[in-house]
Each structure stands twice: as structure tokens, then as C-alpha cells.
Design a protein around this motif. Structure first.
Motif, mmCIF file in Angstrom:
data_model
loop_
_atom_site.group_PDB
_atom_site.id
_atom_site.type_symbol
_atom_site.label_atom_id
_atom_site.label_comp_id
_atom_site.label_asym_id
_atom_site.label_seq_id
_atom_site.Cartn_x
_atom_site.Cartn_y
_atom_site.Cartn_z
ATOM 1 N N LEU A 1 0.667 -1.236 -0.248
ATOM 2 C CA LEU A 1 0.136 -0.050 0.159
ATOM 3 C C LEU A 1 0.797 1.359 -0.022
ATOM 4 C CD1 LEU A 1 -2.728 -1.058 2.660
ATOM 5 C CD2 LEU A 1 -3.042 -0.490 0.183
ATOM 6 N N GLY A 2 2.110 1.057 0.613
ATOM 7 C CA GLY A 2 2.759 2.513 0.540
ATOM 8 C C GLY A 2 2.780 2.903 2.040
ATOM 9 N N LEU A 3 2.323 2.359 2.985
ATOM 10 C CA LEU A 3 2.505 2.591 4.480
ATOM 11 C C LEU A 3 3.933 2.401 5.253
ATOM 12 C CD1 LEU A 3 -0.671 1.435 5.654
ATOM 13 C CD2 LEU A 3 -0.312 3.612 5.312
ATOM 14 N N ALA A 4 4.587 1.567 4.414
ATOM 15 C CA ALA A 4 5.858 1.175 4.891
ATOM 16 C C ALA A 4 6.744 0.787 3.755
ATOM 17 C CB ALA A 4 5.954 -0.016 5.800
ATOM 18 N N ASP A 5 8.073 0.851 3.811
ATOM 19 C CA ASP A 5 8.943 0.637 2.494
ATOM 20 C C ASP A 5 9.593 -0.771 2.556
ATOM 21 O OD1 ASP A 5 8.950 3.341 1.156
ATOM 22 O OD2 ASP A 5 9.337 3.718 3.319
ATOM 23 N N ALA A 6 9.630 -1.420 3.841
ATOM 24 C CA ALA A 6 10.176 -2.717 3.963
ATOM 25 C C ALA A 6 10.049 -3.464 5.058
ATOM 26 C CB ALA A 6 11.840 -2.611 3.948
ATOM 27 N N VAL A 7 9.826 -4.706 5.076
ATOM 28 C CA VAL A 7 9.791 -5.706 6.278
ATOM 29 C C VAL A 7 11.192 -6.127 6.781
ATOM 30 C CG1 VAL A 7 8.635 -7.651 7.162
ATOM 31 C CG2 VAL A 7 7.533 -6.301 5.610
ATOM 32 N N LEU A 8 11.394 -5.681 7.893
ATOM 33 C CA LEU A 8 12.788 -5.767 8.254
ATOM 34 C C LEU A 8 13.079 -5.893 9.669
ATOM 35 C CD1 LEU A 8 15.478 -3.468 6.100
ATOM 36 C CD2 LEU A 8 15.075 -5.956 6.103
#
Length: 302
Positions: free
Chosen positions: A277-284
């Protein structure tokens, strides 16, 4: 300490809109108790928060934030409020303190980048959106990169802050972002007071002076007025998030933000959806996100 008056109404959240994850009311109440009973502490660089993944950061020069490998580490922790002077408290963070730390970090010649270390379920409306505007302006003026590293979550007011302040947002797979909405609560103690044999008489001047008082049912018109205020604040919230994420390169419109309906994006499936969606940039993981940022600002990316 037990309440001295057995008939006294229990302490509750103020009858005002809040930018807070609805599931964290107990945490917020605990935070308020901790704040109210906390002993005096020195508001200095010695209180600067250093998260587990960047322990060992230098504080010799008494910077008002953690500092390591060219990165200023600023904690966005616990219950967020407009004024709270202590730096590095896990229970609460002041918008005034975040503004001060950010100003210092962007002006510090040793700082090449800023990492916001975030674990907050949100907090006050008051002061939040002014801080969002200020932190966005600071990043633009200094040109220094800013990242938000969720460890584990950034909800509501906390998300508003990082969406405005950071050029990128990472969230761990078990963390969460979102809750882009507004909430308040009204407690009517009339029935309880009657049961206890107590009666409250309100004497006031001005038709709306006692609006929202906890000793009688909430009138329909007062509820409608409050609903309109919440709706307007949510629209401001959505506009703030969209503007910040657009500036970071995400394609996230106001309409798309509103369409989340204040949903939280947590857990492996929904954090991945937040990125889509663009709420975050990466799952890290936080440690990986911090290491990647250090490598990037120091020019030693793989």
C-alpha cells in the motif's frame, strides 16, 4: 495506593480526541500513572535512548540522543504527548522533546543521518501535526536522510510523526503500522453515582460549558459535534500521511489513506500488505534495518 474515596469515579482518559491505537487503552493508563508518580530525572543527554541494536553508541559529548556510526538515534516511545521533558523514557515521549532532538541532530555536523527508533501506540492530537510539519521541514532543509525503524510498532500519532519525518519506514514481520484514525471515549457515571447514593449538581454559565461531562448521558448534539471534530481530524491525519509518504516516493493518496479505515497492519501478512500500500517501505528486523542505514550513509553499501 488505593483510592481514598471509595465512591470516587476511577480515572479515565480525558474527553478529548486522541490519536491512539484503540487496543492500548490499558497501556496508556499505565503510562499516565508512571508519568504522574515518576521521580524527578535529569533531562539531559545522559537520558538519551539507545535501543538494543545500537548499544555502545557514544555519548561522551552529551548529545541529546544516541549516536553511533554517524547516526543520531532518537526514540519515539510509549505514550506521545505535547509536553514531556524527559529524554529516553520508554513510557512516554514529548512532541517538544522530539522537536528539540531533531533540531539538534539536523544541525550536528557529526550526524550524517537520523534513525527514529519507534515503539509507540500513539497519543495526543494536541501538538502532533505541528510537529509533523516541523520534522518534515527539518529533513528538507538539512538534506540529511531520516529513517524510521519500527521495533516493533508505530500506530496512530506515532505513525503520523514517522510518515512525515522519515524518508523510509521499516517494520518487522511481527510488528505493525497504521491505525490512521481518531478516537475518544465518554464515561457516564450517573448510574453508578445513583447506586452509591451520590448526586452531582453542575452549576455553570454558558450553554456548552458542561458539554461532555461524565455525570450525565451524552446529548445527541454534543455527540454529533464531537463526531464532526473527529472526522475533520482524521482527514487532517490522512492528508499529513499522504503528503509525507508522497515526499518519500510512495504513491499514497489521501483517498487511499482514508480507505484503510484506521486498520492496523500487523503480523507477517499485513506488514507485507502495508508495504504494498505504501504505508511502509520494507519488512525488516530492527537490527538489519539499522545496519543497512549505517552502511548507506557511510558509503559502504554492498
Amino acid at each position: 495506593m488505593p483510592n481514598a474515596n471509595p465512591h470516587a469515579a476511577p480515572a479515565r482518559s480525558a474527553f478529548r480526541p486522541s490519536l491512539m491505537h484503540g487496543g492500548f487503552a490499558a497501556d496508556a493508563a499505565t503510562a499516565r500513572r508512571m508519568i504522574a508518580t515518576a521521580p524527578a530525572r535529569e533531562a539531559s543527554g545522559e537520558m538519551a535512548h539507545l535501543s538494543a541494536y545500537c548499544n555502545g553508541g557514544a555519548r561522551e559529548k552529551r548529545k541529546p540522543y544516541g549516536f553511533r556510526d554517524g547516526v543520531a538515534i532518537i526514540g519515539v516511545r510509549g505514550y506521545l504527548m505535547d509536553e514531556y521533558p524527559w529524554l529516553g523514557d520508554n513510557w512516554a515521549t514529548g512532541y517538544d522533546s522530539l522537536r528539540y532532538q531533531s533540531e539538534m541532530a539536523h544541525a550536528d555536523e557529526e550526524v550524517r543521518g537520523v534513525a527514529l527508533d519507534v515503539r509507540s501506540y500513539g497519543g495526543y492530537v494536541a501538538g502532533c501535526f505541528d510537529l509533523c510539519d516541523d520534522m518534515a521541514a527539518m529533513r528538507k532543509a538539512s538534506g540529511k536522510p531520516v529513517v524510521a525503524i519500527c521495533s516493533e510498532y508505530a500506530y496512530s500519532a506515532a505513525y503520523a510523526v514517522i510518515a512525515s519525518a522519515a524518508g523510509s519506514i521499516s517494520v518487522p514481520r511481527t510488528g505493525g503500522v497504521g491505525s490512521i484514525g481518531v478516537i475518544c471515549e465518554h464515561w457516564n457515571y450517573a448510574g453508578a453515582l445513583q447506586k452509591w447514593g451520590d448526586e452531582v449538581t453542575l452549576i455553570y454559565s454558558g450553554e456548552h460549558k458542561a458539554d461532555g461531562n461524565p455525570f450525565e448521558a451524552l446529548p445527541d448534539q454534543v455527540k454529533a459535534d464531537l463526531q464532526a471534530e473527529l472526522d475533520a481530524t482524521r482527514k487532517l491525519f490522512a492528508e499529513t500521511v499522504s503528503r509525507g509518504r508522497m515526499a518519500a516516493g510512495a504513491k499514497l493518496t489521501v483517498e487511499q489513506v482514508l480507505a484503510t479505515e484506521a486498520r492496523t497492519y500487523d503480523g507477517p501478512a499485513r506488514t507485507a500488505e502495508a508495504v504494498t500500500l505504501g504505508l511502509a517501505d520494507a519488512v525488516l528486523a530492527p537490527a538489519a534495518a539499522f545496519a543497512a542505514f549505517v552502511a548507506a550513509i557511510n558509503g559502504n553499501e554492498d
